[in-house]
Motif scaffolding. Structure first.
Motif, PDB file in Angstrom:
ATOM      1  N   UNK A  51       0.837  -1.204   0.000  1.00  0.00           N
ATOM      2  CA  UNK A  51       0.000   0.000   0.000  1.00  0.00           C
ATOM      3  C   UNK A  51       0.869   1.250   0.000  1.00  0.00           C
ATOM      4  N   UNK A  52       1.916   1.242   0.804  1.00  0.00           N
ATOM      5  CA  UNK A  52       2.809   2.396   0.853  1.00  0.00           C
ATOM      6  C   UNK A  52       3.478   2.666  -0.484  1.00  0.00           C
ATOM      7  N   UNK A  75      -0.932  10.752   4.438  1.00  0.00           N
ATOM      8  CA  UNK A  75      -2.107  10.382   3.642  1.00  0.00           C
ATOM      9  C   UNK A  75      -2.881   9.241   4.291  1.00  0.00           C
ATOM     10  N   UNK A  76      -2.161   8.258   4.825  1.00  0.00           N
ATOM     11  CA  UNK A  76      -2.829   7.136   5.489  1.00  0.00           C
ATOM     12  C   UNK A  76      -3.565   7.600   6.743  1.00  0.00           C
ATOM     13  N   UNK A 127       1.447   1.555   9.819  1.00  0.00           N
ATOM     14  CA  UNK A 127       2.038   0.220   9.619  1.00  0.00           C
ATOM     15  C   UNK A 127       1.360  -0.571   8.498  1.00  0.00           C
ATOM     16  N   UNK A 128       0.137  -0.171   8.118  1.00  0.00           N
ATOM     17  CA  UNK A 128      -0.525  -0.854   7.001  1.00  0.00           C
ATOM     18  C   UNK A 128       0.180  -0.593   5.675  1.00  0.00           C
ATOM     19  N   UNK A 162     -10.134   2.947   1.613  1.00  0.00           N
ATOM     20  CA  UNK A 162      -9.512   4.131   2.205  1.00  0.00           C
ATOM     21  C   UNK A 162      -8.083   4.327   1.696  1.00  0.00           C
ATOM     22  N   UNK A 163      -7.390   3.222   1.405  1.00  0.00           N
ATOM     23  CA  UNK A 163      -6.034   3.330   0.868  1.00  0.00           C
ATOM     24  C   UNK A 163      -6.040   4.004  -0.506  1.00  0.00           C
TER      25      UNK A 163
END
Length: 558
Positions: free
Chosen positions: A393-394, A420-421, A429-430, A445-446
Motif C-alpha cells: 500500500x505504501x 495520507x494514510x 504500519x498498514x 480508504x487506501x
C-alpha cells in the motif's frame, strides 16, 4: 481425504431432508496470519436449511474471512488454526481439491465484494455465464445461452441480450455485481454466501436483488449467509444476525431481538449510526449561496462505447471547495461520465474544461502531463482492481509522488505516505501490507489516501464509501467535507447511499438513462424532489426493518 463419492448428502435429493438438520455448522473457528496474528477467534454457529444469517460488523472485523474459510479460499498467508466447519454431515477440512471443485459453485456458491476481480476482462459476460452453466449443469450450448439470458433478466437487466454481449469493462460496478450474482446462482446452489453483494448497487436495484435472493430462498430452499456493514440491508431479509468486531462475536440472536433489545454497546452504536449518519455531517445550505467560478466544466457532453451512447447532452460544473453529488441507478452513466472527464473514454461531442483549459481530446504528452500533475484524481469504485497486487500500500501511494516529484528524498516520500494514510484513518504500519491482506473497507480508504497524496484540485469519487461500515463511512465523509472546506478541493461524488449524499454534497445532480433529469441544492432537492425518478430513489432507500422476519429455533450461537 474425503471425496464427493463418500458424501451422500450432496445428492440433490438431500434437499428434501428434514429441515431440523443444520446445513452448516461452524464450531470454534480460529483464523491466523503467517505472523501469528489472530484475525478470527472462537466463531460458533449452526445454520438451518433454508435459514438466513446476517453477519454485520465494521471493516476488518473478520466477516469476509469467516466466509472465505467456509469455502476454503482464504488469502495467501492466512490459515485456519483450529475449529471445524461442517456442511451437512461433511467435515469440509477433509475434502480434497477434486471434491472442492465439484462443490464450489454447485452446492456452495458465493458473491464477493469486488465483482470486477472475478470476471474475465477479455470475454463477454454472457459467454462467461453460459460457460459456467454448461460446466456445472452439463447443458447444451443453446440451452445454456437461454438460461444465461433468463438469469440476466432475473437480476434486473432490462436488455439482457445487450448485456450478454458486453465486456466487463463496459459495465458499471453495480452492473458487474449483478452479473456476478447471476453466476453465483446459475447452478441452483443449496448455500449462497453473499459478501457485500449489494454494496455497489443503487437503492432501487439493491431492493430488487434482496427481493430476488429472498425469493430464491423461499422457492428453492436456498440457505443464505449475507455479509454486510449495513444493518438495514441485513434486517430486510435475515432471520438471525451475528455482530462481529475485532475478529470475534460481540452479539448474536434473532434479527427482531438484535434490533429491539441490543445487549452490546457496539450493536447499539450500529443502530444509532445508521439512524443519524445522514445528518451528522450535514451543513446549513442556502439556495442563495454565492456563485463561484467553476474549476471543472462539462458542456454538451456525449460519450459511450463504440457506437453505443451512454451519456448525452451533459452540462455540469463544480467550483473550488464545492461537492457535487451525482446519483442515479446502476447503468445510468455515472461512472462513464467520470471516466470521460478523466480521459479514459473519448468524448464524442461536447467540451470539458479544467481551470479554464480544454482537456477533452488530449493525447500524448499533454495528457501525460495532466495526469502527472495530480490536479485531477480519480478514486475508483473497485479498490482491489485499482491497486497493484504486487506493490505494498505504501509503495502504491508513493508511486505517484515519485512520478511528480522525482527529486524528493525517501524520508519526505515516507512522511507524505504516512500523512495520507492517517488522513483517511489508517495506521501507518498498514503501508507494508499488500492489498489482498487488507479488508475491503481498508483498501477503499487506501485508494483515497493515494489520491490525496498528490494534492489534487479536483477529486472524482466513484462510490468512495461503498465498502465502509457506518463508523468509517462517517469518518471518510467528514474527511472529504473538510478537504473541500479547508483546502478548496472540488469534488464530484458518486454514491448510491442517499444518506451520504445528503450529508456531504452542496448540490446534487440526478442521472437517469444517461441524462441529467434534475439538479439543485442538496437539501432542497432531496427534501422535495420534482422528478418522479428522484422520488423513487428516495423511497427505495433501505431502512431498519422493525418487523423482522420470523425466527427459526434451530439457529444457535454457542
Amino acid at each position: 481425504m474425503t471425496t464427493l463419492d463418500n458424501v451422500v448428502s450432496l445428492d440433490r435429493r438431500a434437499r428434501r431432508a428434514e429441515p431440523a438438520d443444520p446445513i452448516l455448522s461452524v464450531n470454534g473457528l480460529r483464523i491466523i496470519a503467517a505472523d501469528g496474528r489472530e484475525l478470527v477467534r472462537d466463531m460458533h454457529f449452526n445454520l438451518p436449511r433454508g435459514g438466513t444469517l446476517g453477519i454485520v460488523g465494521e471493516s476488518g472485523s473478520g466477516k469476509s474471512l469467516t466466509c472465505r474459510a467456509i469455502l476454503d479460499v482464504l488469502p495467501p498467508g492466512l490459515s485456519v488454526a483450529s475449529g471445524s466447519i461442517r456442511y451437512r454431515d461433511v467435515d469440509l477440512s477433509r475434502l480434497d481439491a477434486t471434491s472442492w471443485r465439484a462443490l464450489r459453485g454447485v452446492e456452495l456458491s458465493a458473491v464477493f465484494q469486488d465483482p470486477g476481480s472475478y470476471l474475465n476482462p477479455s470475454i463477454p459476460v454472457g459467454r462467461q455465464l453460459a460457460e459456467a452453466i454448461r460446466a456445472n449443469l452439463k447443458m447444451q450450448r443453446k440451452a445454456a445461452r437461454d438460461r444465461a439470458l433468463d438469469l440476466l433478466g432475473r437480476v434486473g437487466f432490462a436488455d439482457a441480450t445487450a448485456v450478454y454481449h458486453q465486456y466487463p469493462y463496459e459495465l458499471s460496478g453495480g452492473m458487474a455485481q449483478r452479473v456476478l450474482i447471476a453466476l453465483a446462482i446459475c447452478a441452483g446452489p443449496s448455500l449462497l454466501i453473499a459478501d457485500e453483494a449489494t454494496t455497489a448497487l443503487d437503492v432501487t436495484v439493491q431492493a430488487e436483488i434482496l427481493a430476488l435472493i429472498d425469493t430464491l430462498r423461499r422457492e428453492e430452499g436456498l440457505t443464505l449467509i449475507l455479509v454486510s456493514h449495513d444493518l438495514a440491508v441485513v434486517s430486510q431479509v435475515c432471520d438471525h444476525v451475528i455482530v462481529m468486531r475485532s475478529g470475534e462475536i460481540v452479539e448474536a440472536g434473532s434479527t427482531r431481538e438484535i434490533l429491539h433489545h441490543p445487549k452490546s454497546a457496539y450493536t447499539r452504536s450500529l443502530i444509532d449510526d445508521h439512524a443519524v449518519h445522514p445528518i451528522a455531517v450535514n451543513r446549513p445550505q442556502s439556495a442563495d449561496a454565492p456563485q463561484r467560478v467553476p474549476i471543472l466544466s462539462v458542456r454538451g457532453l456525449h460519450a459511450g462505447y463504440g457506437i453505443r451512447t451512454v451519456v448525452q447532452d451533459i452540462d455540469l460544473q463544480v467550483a473550488p471547495g464545492e461537492i457535487l453529488g451525482l446519483i442515479g441507478e446502476t447503468g445510468s452513466g455515472k461512472t462513464t461520465l467520470l471516466r470521460t472527464v478523466l480521459g479514459l473514454i473519448p468524448a464524442a461531442t461536447g467540451a470539458i474544461e479544467l481551470d479554464g483549459q480544454r482537456i477533452d481530446g488530449l493525447t500524448g504528452k499533454p495528457l501525460r502531463d495532466l495526469r502527472r500533475s495530480g490536479a485531477l484524481q480519480y478514486v475508483f469504485q473497485d479498490p482491489l482492481r485499482s491497486l497493484d497486487p504486487d506493490l505494498t500500500i505504501g509503495a502504491s501511494i508513493a508511486e505517484g509522488l515519485y512520478l511528480r516529484e522525482g527529486r524528493l528524498g525517501v524520508s519526505a516520500i515516507d512522511a507524505s505516505v504516512t500523512a495520507a494514510l492517517r488522513a483517511v484513518g489508517l495506521e501507518p504500519e498498514l503501508s507494508t501490507r499488500l492489498p489482498r491482506l487488507l479488508s475491503g473497507g481498508q483498501r477503499q480508504r487506501a485508494v483515497i489516501a493515494r489520491a490525496l497524496a498528490l494534492e489534487p484540485k479536483v477529486l472524482l469519487l466513484d462510490e468512495p464509501v461503498s465498502a465502509l461500515d457506518a463508523v468509517n463511512r462517517l469518518h471518510v465523509l467528514k474527511l472529504l467535507r473538510r478537504l473541500a472546506d479547508e483546502r478548496g478541493i472540488a469534488q464530484i461524488f458518486i454514491s448510491h447511499d442517499l444518506g451520504s449524499v445528503a450529508g456531504i454534497a452542496d448540490r446534487v445532480a440526478v442521472l437517469y438513462r444517461g441524462q441529467v433529469v434534475e439538479t439543485g441544492p442538496a437539501g432542497a432537492l432531496l427534501a422535495n424532489p420534482s422528478h418522479p425518478y428522484t422520488r423513487k430513489l428516495l423511497d427505495s432507500a433501505p431502512r431498519l426493518a422493525v418487523a423482522a422476519p420470523a425466527t427459526r429455533s434451530l439457529f444457535t450461537v454457542y
